[in-house]
Design an enzyme around this catalytic site. Structure first.
Site, PDB file in Angstrom:
ATOM      1  N   GLU A 228      26.167  11.226 -18.022  1.00 54.49           N
ATOM      2  CA  GLU A 228      26.910  10.519 -19.207  1.00 54.49           C
ATOM      3  C   GLU A 228      26.194   9.857 -19.368  1.00 54.49           C
ATOM      4  OE1 GLU A 228      29.049  12.425 -21.615  1.00 54.49           O
ATOM      5  OE2 GLU A 228      29.438  14.315 -19.755  1.00 54.49           O
ATOM      6  N   CYS A 262      31.111   4.580 -24.912  1.00 54.98           N
ATOM      7  CA  CYS A 262      30.089   4.818 -24.848  1.00 54.98           C
ATOM      8  C   CYS A 262      29.741   5.668 -26.281  1.00 54.98           C
ATOM      9  CB  CYS A 262      29.523   6.225 -23.993  1.00 54.98           C
ATOM     10  SG  CYS A 262      31.280   7.494 -23.827  1.00 54.98           S
TER      11      CYS A 262
HETATM   12  P1  NAP Z   1      25.562   0.940 -15.714  1.00 49.89           P
HETATM   13  O1  NAP Z   1      25.181  -0.059 -15.391  1.00 49.89           O
HETATM   14  O2  NAP Z   1      24.609   2.229 -15.381  1.00 49.89           O
HETATM   15  O3  NAP Z   1      26.529   1.222 -14.384  1.00 49.89           O
HETATM   16  C1  NAP Z   1      27.252   2.922 -13.896  1.00 49.89           C
HETATM   17  C2  NAP Z   1      27.089   3.246 -12.340  1.00 49.89           C
HETATM   18  O4  NAP Z   1      25.776   3.222 -12.298  1.00 49.89           O
HETATM   19  C3  NAP Z   1      27.625   1.494 -11.742  1.00 49.89           C
HETATM   20  O5  NAP Z   1      28.278   2.746 -10.896  1.00 49.89           O
HETATM   21  C4  NAP Z   1      26.007   1.438 -11.495  1.00 49.89           C
HETATM   22  O6  NAP Z   1      26.846   0.802 -10.125  1.00 49.89           O
HETATM   23  C5  NAP Z   1      25.717   2.564 -10.896  1.00 49.89           C
HETATM   24  N1  NAP Z   1      24.119   2.309 -11.073  1.00 49.89           N
HETATM   25  C6  NAP Z   1      23.767   1.628 -11.926  1.00 49.89           C
HETATM   26  N2  NAP Z   1      22.155   1.643 -11.829  1.00 49.89           N
HETATM   27  C7  NAP Z   1      21.678   2.213 -10.900  1.00 49.89           C
HETATM   28  C8  NAP Z   1      20.767   3.138 -10.065  1.00 49.89           C
HETATM   29  N3  NAP Z   1      19.535   2.330 -10.724  1.00 49.89           N
HETATM   30  N4  NAP Z   1      20.981   3.963  -9.157  1.00 49.89           N
HETATM   31  C9  NAP Z   1      22.058   4.145  -8.899  1.00 49.89           C
HETATM   32  N5  NAP Z   1      22.899   3.522  -9.380  1.00 49.89           N
HETATM   33  C10 NAP Z   1      23.329   2.869 -10.612  1.00 49.89           C
HETATM   34  O7  NAP Z   1      26.314   1.351 -16.385  1.00 49.89           O
HETATM   35  P2  NAP Z   1      27.680   0.377 -17.288  1.00 49.89           P
HETATM   36  O8  NAP Z   1      26.943  -1.140 -17.714  1.00 49.89           O
HETATM   37  O9  NAP Z   1      28.193  -0.030 -16.156  1.00 49.89           O
HETATM   38  O10 NAP Z   1      28.390   1.258 -18.195  1.00 49.89           O
HETATM   39  C11 NAP Z   1      27.217   0.882 -19.946  1.00 49.89           C
HETATM   40  C12 NAP Z   1      26.853   2.000 -20.203  1.00 49.89           C
HETATM   41  O11 NAP Z   1      27.810   3.020 -19.663  1.00 49.89           O
HETATM   42  C13 NAP Z   1      26.629   2.447 -21.231  1.00 49.89           C
HETATM   43  O12 NAP Z   1      25.506   3.307 -22.469  1.00 49.89           O
HETATM   44  C14 NAP Z   1      27.204   3.602 -21.954  1.00 49.89           C
HETATM   45  O13 NAP Z   1      27.201   3.848 -23.020  1.00 49.89           O
HETATM   46  C15 NAP Z   1      27.828   4.688 -20.772  1.00 49.89           C
HETATM   47  N6  NAP Z   1      28.401   5.664 -20.528  1.00 49.89           N
HETATM   48  C16 NAP Z   1      28.215   6.380 -20.838  1.00 49.89           C
HETATM   49  C17 NAP Z   1      29.550   7.167 -20.842  1.00 49.89           C
HETATM   50  C18 NAP Z   1      29.458   8.841 -21.931  1.00 49.89           C
HETATM   51  O14 NAP Z   1      30.285   9.599 -20.981  1.00 49.89           O
HETATM   52  N7  NAP Z   1      28.361   9.364 -21.970  1.00 49.89           N
HETATM   53  C19 NAP Z   1      30.722   6.802 -21.115  1.00 49.89           C
HETATM   54  C20 NAP Z   1      31.018   5.109 -20.626  1.00 49.89           C
HETATM   55  C21 NAP Z   1      29.682   4.406 -20.549  1.00 49.89           C
HETATM   56  P3  NAP Z   1      26.491  -0.706 -10.168  1.00 49.89           P
HETATM   57  O15 NAP Z   1      28.006  -0.957 -10.081  1.00 49.89           O
HETATM   58  O16 NAP Z   1      26.628  -1.363  -8.617  1.00 49.89           O
HETATM   59  O17 NAP Z   1      25.182  -1.519 -10.715  1.00 49.89           O
END
Ligand code: NAP
Length: 455
Positions: A228, A262
């Site tokens: 997601e 999102c």
């Molecule tokens: P993020 O930086 O991708 O982090 C999300 C999760 O993934 C965190 O637990 C993060 O851990 C982990 N993570 C980051 N890089 C990773 C990697 N290379 N390998 C494995 N795990 C990794 O995203 P965010 O800034 O927290 O959230 C914002 C994004 O999420 C936006 O793009 C938003 O649109 C999207 N989102 C989508 C949905 C949906 O349902 N489609 C819902 C909510 C949010 P760390 O914190 O330890 O880095």
């Protein structure tokens, strides 16, 4: 390594946690797998009682959890309460409906009996984001546990207190030990967890970049994954829309969670004969939003969740302005403490600007003028994302046709804002990910769809 919770409204350190070592993580995985072997044999009734307890605990502690979210990631307190209520709702929904949603499907063949059975596959890893720190986890955990799987959570590093609080909800609800555990680890350790043979699937909600990295590892090991990811939802305002209502909904959807959702409205695609009126009303309404301390009742927009994310957002705004976008409101970093960013409006947004091409994960509305419906659809689909979208028109048949047939996204709403609902599937296409959460589609993602054939 330590994991730190920092209050984004004050920049103060709330608490530091030691990151778990590999051995400890592997120990938890082993125990969660052992828990699965027993949990899978429990009845829906037993699971349902515990899941309802979880819902009750959430409701009873609503204020505490809303405060925790406000402190760790700046969510306005009113929105935090609503999020906890929604989590209790998803617990109840799957407690009441899981058995029905995944009951065996009988199929007439030459056999004396043939049917499709749905069986849990084991321990699932959930990598979750900070923006809806409770909801994202519960919308995974409620169906997964009700279906007989067990779960481990790697939450975003800026919400460790929420991660532990959620683990405790399941413990207090009476779930058997290790049915749901939190791993206190950074993203660098996720690959190792996916590699563990006892982990049978992974779901990630977060950025497209993180999704691609997790999908690559899961794909290499042939493990099931659900992603997601980000979105840049288009809200199309046609010439026959009820403009005032459309603006109210557009602003509400843009500013929800201080712009960090999102499925927030991100691009406002407006046909030219209502463009100037829409823009004027939109700026006026965005201006009314009160930015401030997330713990105060009157706050509509809190700080952004982290300073680095706020600074990234500001760069997107600045570079769009440099390329010709007009800043009609906001667009600056306020003085003082915290990761605040004011409601901002960019007009004259065009292809090639970051505000057009990328996701704006904050309270920034990008207005794009178009000639007519045809161009509106073209622009709406001119994105790498495909999560949600909305159409505003008084002609509901026209709206429905465009929503159902023309918009490339996992959901499209007419005359209202995009939202998730346990009864309906939620997810995206294109770079917004794959797989679905919620409804019967969501609960089946991590189940073995098994054919049983008796001669
Ligand atoms: P993020 O930086 O991708 O982090 C999300 C999760 O993934 C965190 O637990 C993060 O851990 C982990 N993570 C980051 N890089 C990773 C990697 N290379 N390998 C494995 N795990 C990794 O995203 P965010 O800034 O927290 O959230 C914002 C994004 O999420 C936006 O793009 C938003 O649109 C999207 N989102 C989508 C949905 C949906 O349902 N489609 C819902 C909510 C949010 P760390 O914190 O330890 O880095």
């Amino acid at each position: 390594m330590t994991i730190q919770a920092i209050n984004p409204a004050t920049d103060e350190l709330i608490q530091s946690y030691d990151s778990m070592m590999v051995d400890e993580v592997n120990g938890i995985i082993e125990k969660a797998n052992e828990a699965f072997l027993k949990w899978r044999r429990t009845s829906f009734k037993e699971r349902g009682v515990l899941m309802k307890n979880a819902g009750r605990i959430l409701t009873e502690n609503k204020e505490k959890y809303a405060r925790l979210m406000a402190m760790e990631m700046g969510k306005p307190i009113k929105e935090g309460r609503a999020e906890v209520t929604k989590c209790a709702g998803v617990c109840d929904y799957y407690a009441n409906n899981a058995e029905f949603l995944i009951k065996p499907e009988h199929v007439m063949t030459e056999a004396s009996k043939s049917y499709v059975a749905f069986q849990p596959i084991g321990l699932i890893l959930a990598v979750m984001p900070w923006n809806f720190p409770f909801w994202q986890v519960f919308r995974f955990a409620a169906p997964a546990l009700m279906a007989g799987n067990t779960g481990i959570l790697k939450h975003a590093s800026n919400v460790p207190g929420c991660a532990l609080a959620i683990e405790n909800v399941f413990i207090e609800a009476g779930f058997p030990e290790d049915t749901f555990r939190t791993l206190m680890i950074g993203s660098g350790m996720v690959e190792g967890v996916i590699e563990n043979k006892l982990v049978k699937g992974v779901t990630l909600t977060g950025s497209t970049l993180a999704g691609k990295s997790v999908a690559k590892k899961a794909g290499e090991l042939l493990k099931k994954s659900v992603l997601e990811l980000g979105g840049s939802d288009a809200y199309i305002v046609l010439e026959d829309a009820d403009l005032e209502e459309a603006v109210n909904i557009c602003v509400f959807s843009r500013l929800i969670n201080s712009g960090q959702s999102c499925i927030a409205a991100k691009r406002f695609i407006v046909v030219e004969n209502v463009l100037s009126e829409f823009t004027e009303l939109f700026v006026k309404k965005m201006k009314e939003a009160k930015m401030g301390d997330p713990l105060l009742e009157e706050t509509g927009v809190g700080p952004q969740a982290r300073r680095d994310l706020r600074d990234d957002l500001h760069r997107q705004v600045k570079e769009s302005i440099e390329k010709g976008a007009k800043c009609l409101l906001g667009g600056y970093i306020p003085e003082g403490k915290g990761a605040f960013y004011p409601p901002t409006v960019l007009a004259d947004v065009k292809k090639g600007m970051r505000a057009y091409d990328e996701e704006l994960f904050g309270p920034v509305g990008a207005i794009i003028g178009v000639k007519n419906e045809e161009e509106a659809i073209k622009v709406a689909n001119d994105t790498v994302f495909g999560l949600g979208g909305a159409i505003f028109t008084k002609d509901v048949n026209r709206g429905e046709r465009l929503a159902a047939e023309e918009i490339e996204s996992g959901s499209c709403f007419v005359n209202t804002f995009v939202r998730s609902d346990p009864r309906l599937p939620f997810g995206g296409i294109k770079e917004s990910g794959y797989g679905r959460e919620l409804s019967h589609y969501g609960i089946k993602e991590f189940l073995n769809i098994k054919t049983v054939y008796v001669k």
